[in-house]
Structures are given as structure tokens and as C-alpha cells.
Design an enzyme around this catalytic site. Structure first.
Site, PDB file in Angstrom:
ATOM      1  N   ARG A 191       0.108  -0.273  14.572  1.00 29.29           N
ATOM      2  CA  ARG A 191       1.287  -0.734  15.315  1.00 29.29           C
ATOM      3  C   ARG A 191       0.868  -1.087  16.721  1.00 29.29           C
ATOM      4  NH1 ARG A 191       2.959  -0.955  11.274  1.00 29.29           N
ATOM      5  NH2 ARG A 191       4.714  -0.020  10.192  1.00 29.29           N
ATOM      6  N   LYS A 196       4.574 -11.236   9.552  1.00 32.43           N
ATOM      7  CA  LYS A 196       3.795 -11.198   8.313  1.00 32.43           C
ATOM      8  C   LYS A 196       4.140 -12.371   7.392  1.00 32.43           C
ATOM      9  CE  LYS A 196       3.538  -7.148   5.978  1.00 32.43           C
ATOM     10  NZ  LYS A 196       2.869  -5.959   5.404  1.00 32.43           N
ATOM     11  N   ARG A 253       0.839  -1.194   0.000  1.00 35.90           N
ATOM     12  CA  ARG A 253       0.000   0.000   0.000  1.00 35.90           C
ATOM     13  C   ARG A 253       0.873   1.242   0.000  1.00 35.90           C
ATOM     14  NH1 ARG A 253      -3.871   0.118   4.603  1.00 35.90           N
ATOM     15  NH2 ARG A 253      -2.047  -0.435   5.820  1.00 35.90           N
TER      16      ARG A 253
HETATM   17  P1  ATP Z   1       2.774  -2.670   7.965  1.00 36.73           P
HETATM   18  O1  ATP Z   1       2.878  -4.131   7.652  1.00 36.73           O
HETATM   19  O2  ATP Z   1       4.068  -2.025   8.216  1.00 36.73           O
HETATM   20  O3  ATP Z   1       1.696  -2.327   8.910  1.00 36.73           O
HETATM   21  P2  ATP Z   1       1.279  -2.250   5.700  1.00 36.73           P
HETATM   22  O4  ATP Z   1       0.393  -3.340   6.126  1.00 36.73           O
HETATM   23  O5  ATP Z   1       0.676  -0.948   5.415  1.00 36.73           O
HETATM   24  O6  ATP Z   1       2.399  -1.956   6.705  1.00 36.73           O
HETATM   25  P3  ATP Z   1       1.779  -3.151   3.115  1.00 36.73           P
HETATM   26  O7  ATP Z   1       1.772  -1.960   2.287  1.00 36.73           O
HETATM   27  O8  ATP Z   1       0.582  -4.013   3.165  1.00 36.73           O
HETATM   28  O9  ATP Z   1       2.208  -2.772   4.557  1.00 36.73           O
HETATM   29  O10 ATP Z   1       3.002  -4.083   2.708  1.00 36.73           O
HETATM   30  C1  ATP Z   1       4.270  -3.533   2.422  1.00 36.73           C
HETATM   31  C2  ATP Z   1       5.237  -3.780   3.569  1.00 36.73           C
HETATM   32  O11 ATP Z   1       5.373  -5.171   3.829  1.00 36.73           O
HETATM   33  C3  ATP Z   1       6.646  -3.329   3.236  1.00 36.73           C
HETATM   34  O12 ATP Z   1       6.846  -1.996   3.611  1.00 36.73           O
HETATM   35  C4  ATP Z   1       7.548  -4.287   4.025  1.00 36.73           C
HETATM   36  O13 ATP Z   1       7.781  -3.790   5.324  1.00 36.73           O
HETATM   37  C5  ATP Z   1       6.712  -5.521   4.172  1.00 36.73           C
HETATM   38  N1  ATP Z   1       7.117  -6.611   3.251  1.00 36.73           N
HETATM   39  C6  ATP Z   1       7.554  -6.536   1.983  1.00 36.73           C
HETATM   40  N2  ATP Z   1       7.751  -7.745   1.458  1.00 36.73           N
HETATM   41  C7  ATP Z   1       7.434  -8.645   2.425  1.00 36.73           C
HETATM   42  C8  ATP Z   1       7.420 -10.060   2.501  1.00 36.73           C
HETATM   43  N3  ATP Z   1       7.764 -10.835   1.490  1.00 36.73           N
HETATM   44  N4  ATP Z   1       7.034 -10.614   3.675  1.00 36.73           N
HETATM   45  C9  ATP Z   1       6.664  -9.874   4.721  1.00 36.73           C
HETATM   46  N5  ATP Z   1       6.651  -8.534   4.711  1.00 36.73           N
HETATM   47  C10 ATP Z   1       7.028  -7.917   3.573  1.00 36.73           C
END
Ligand code: ATP
Length: 251
Positions: free
Chosen positions: A249, A114, A50
Site C-alpha cells: 500500500r 488496477k 491471492r
Molecule cells: P491489492 O490489489 O489490494 O494490493 P492484491 O494484489 O493482493 O491486493 P489480488 O489478490 O491480486 O490482490 O487481487 C484481488 C483483488 O483485486 C480483490 O480483492 C479486489 O480488490 C481487486 N479486484 C477484483 N476484481 C478486479 C477487477 N476486475 N479489476 C481490478 N481489481 C479487481
């Protein structure tokens, strides 16, 4: 493209060796699609999260795919869709004995880290004619040192996931997603809320809601309501937070 029989309609299936972003590809082609379409990439080189964030993956060892789906609903009715997709992914993974929790609004966690990300991008078709949703999913089936270093924070890595049959996992996910999308069209998020709350990673915990790094709210997460808003008990009273580009967070 080949076609398979989905629960309600046919889904066009496409697989490519390599692409930048499966979401970007389907969004670019959206005006030419005449059926729900699944695009799977063996390697995704510029995966998106996102708000311009990146989704990284390991060539040949991650599941990266997008499903374009046309709804009769307007774009604003799809606000709870990422949460419903989280439930679908959790249910599909449960069939392989993988237990996950959901982080509001769009992440799938395993033991707090994640495992999969969901990115939904929408496009209105024409006034009052519904909308397309492009549902992107990235799931870690393996995380080597290079990928871990690129991501730069702890992520879920379940060693035995690499041994799963990726085609079986993809097929199971696709069936669950299709069922979920058909149901979402009829009931919206409301029908998924109890199950989402049962999978909630931070139930009863104090969390912060951030917008571009700025703290919007802090409170005890009580779960989601029938529209997918996160209910927080804050010092100033109850607050319902709409999904959007905000992040969560643990406080
Ligand atoms: P956050 O997880 O920090 O709350 P978000 O849910 O808004 O943020 P997304 O935009 O959904 O995050 O996903 C992008 C983020 O996921 C990246 O900024 C990175 O930190 C993390 N990310 C990227 N690739 C992977 C992966 N393969 N596995 C887990 N996390 C990843």
C-alpha cells in the site's frame, strides 16, 4: 483442442463459454496435461485473486485466461515469475498503445488503478522433476457500473479498450507470455529486473508492506533486485522483501 506453434513447443488452446475459475480448472487437470495449455473463458464466475480474494469480471468484456506451463525448475525458483509476467503483459499492451505500470508483486496498473491481475499457482511434479505453473490473468476491457460496484474500489477502465480485437490482444499476450516463459526457464527473473524497475509504479515513494492487514515494513520503495525482492529504505536500514502473500500500500 486445437494446437498452435509456440516459440519452443506446441501450446494446446481451449476456450469455454463459462467456468468458475480457469486457474482452478487447469490445476485440477494438471496431471493429465501433456503440453502447455491455454484456457480462455468468455465468462468467469468465481475468479480468484491471492489469499482467497476474488477476481471479478464482466461477461464478454474481460479477458480471463490461464496458461499452464511446465518448468524444469523447482517450485521455489518460480518466486519471481509473477513479476516477469507483469513485464510480459506490459510489453504486449504497449503494442496496442496501452501504457501501464507495475505494482509489486503482481498487479498491472493504468494511471494508478488496477487494469489486470496476475495469479500464479504452482504444483511440484515429482522430486527433482520440475514444476507446473498455472498463470492466471484477468484484464478489464470494460467496467460497467455493476462490476465497479462489485469490486468496490476504483479500478482502471480505458473506454477504447472495448474496441480492441480481443482475439488479437489474446494472441499478442500469448506470444509474449510464451517468449517470457522460455526466457525465464533460462535466466530466471534476473533478465527481467531492469525492465520491471523501468515500469515500477511506486519508485521513490513511501510504501507499506502488509501481511494480513499487519504492517511488516514501511519505507521508500527503491525497486526490485535480480530475484524479484522489493528493496525498501526503512528507518532501520535497507530491507529486501520476498514476494509471497504480502500486499503493498502507498503510505
Ligand atoms: P491489492 O490489489 O489490494 O494490493 P492484491 O494484489 O493482493 O491486493 P489480488 O489478490 O491480486 O490482490 O487481487 C484481488 C483483488 O483485486 C480483490 O480483492 C479486489 O480488490 C481487486 N479486484 C477484483 N476484481 C478486479 C477487477 N476486475 N479489476 C481490478 N481489481 C479487481
Amino acid at each position: 483442442a486445437t494446437f498452435c506453434q509456440g516459440p519452443a513447443q506446441q501450446i494446446a488452446l481451449q476456450a469455454v463459454e463459462e467456468t468458475g475459475s480457469t486457474n482452478a480448472d487447469l490445476l485440477a487437470a494438471i496431471d493429465r496435461l501433456n503440453a502447455p495449455t491455454l484456457l480462455v473463458a468468455e465468462r468467469q464466475t468465481a475468479g480468484r485473486g491471492r489469499a482467497g480474494r476474488a477476481w471479478h469480471s464482466q461477461a464478454g468484456a474481460s479477458l480471463t485466461f490461464s496458461l499452464a506451463w511446465k518448468f524444469a525448475l523447482p517450485v521455489h525458483a518460480l518466486v519471481g515469475l509473477p513479476l516477469a509476467i507483469g513485464v510480459a503483459i506490459a510489453d504486449a499492451l504497449a503494442m496496442f498503445d496501452v501504457k501501464v505500470q507495475l505494482k509489486w508483486p503482481n498487479d498491472v496498473l493504468h494511471e494508478g488503478r488496477k487494469l489486470a491481475g496476475i495469479l500464479i499457482e504452482t504444483a511440484a511434479v515429482a522430486p527433482r522433476e520440475g514444476s507446473w505453473a498455472v498463470i492466471g490473468v484477468g484484464l478489464n476491457m470494460a467496467v460497467d457500473a455493476a462490476l465497479a460496484a462489485t469490486i468496490g474500489r476504483p479500478v482502471a477502465d480505458i473506454p477504447w479498450l472495448t474496441e480492441l480485437d480481443r482475439d488479437m490482444l489474446m494472441a499478442t499476450l500469448l506470444n509474449k507470455l510464451a517468449d517470457t516463459l522460455v526466457q525465464f526457464e533460462q535466466t530466471g527473473f534476473a533478465g527481467f529486473a531492469p525492465r520491471w524497475n523501468a515500469l515500477h509504479a511506486y519508485s521513490g515513494q513511501t510504501v507499506m508492506i502488509l501481511d494480513n492487514g499487519r504492517v511488516l515494513h514501511e519505507g521508500v520503495a527503491a525497486g526490485v533486485d535480480a530475484t524479484g525482492r522489493l528493496m525498501l529504505d526503512t528507518a532501520a536500514g535497507p530491507v529486501a522483501v520476498m514476494a509471497g502473500d504480502v500486499s503493498l500500500r502507498v503510505a
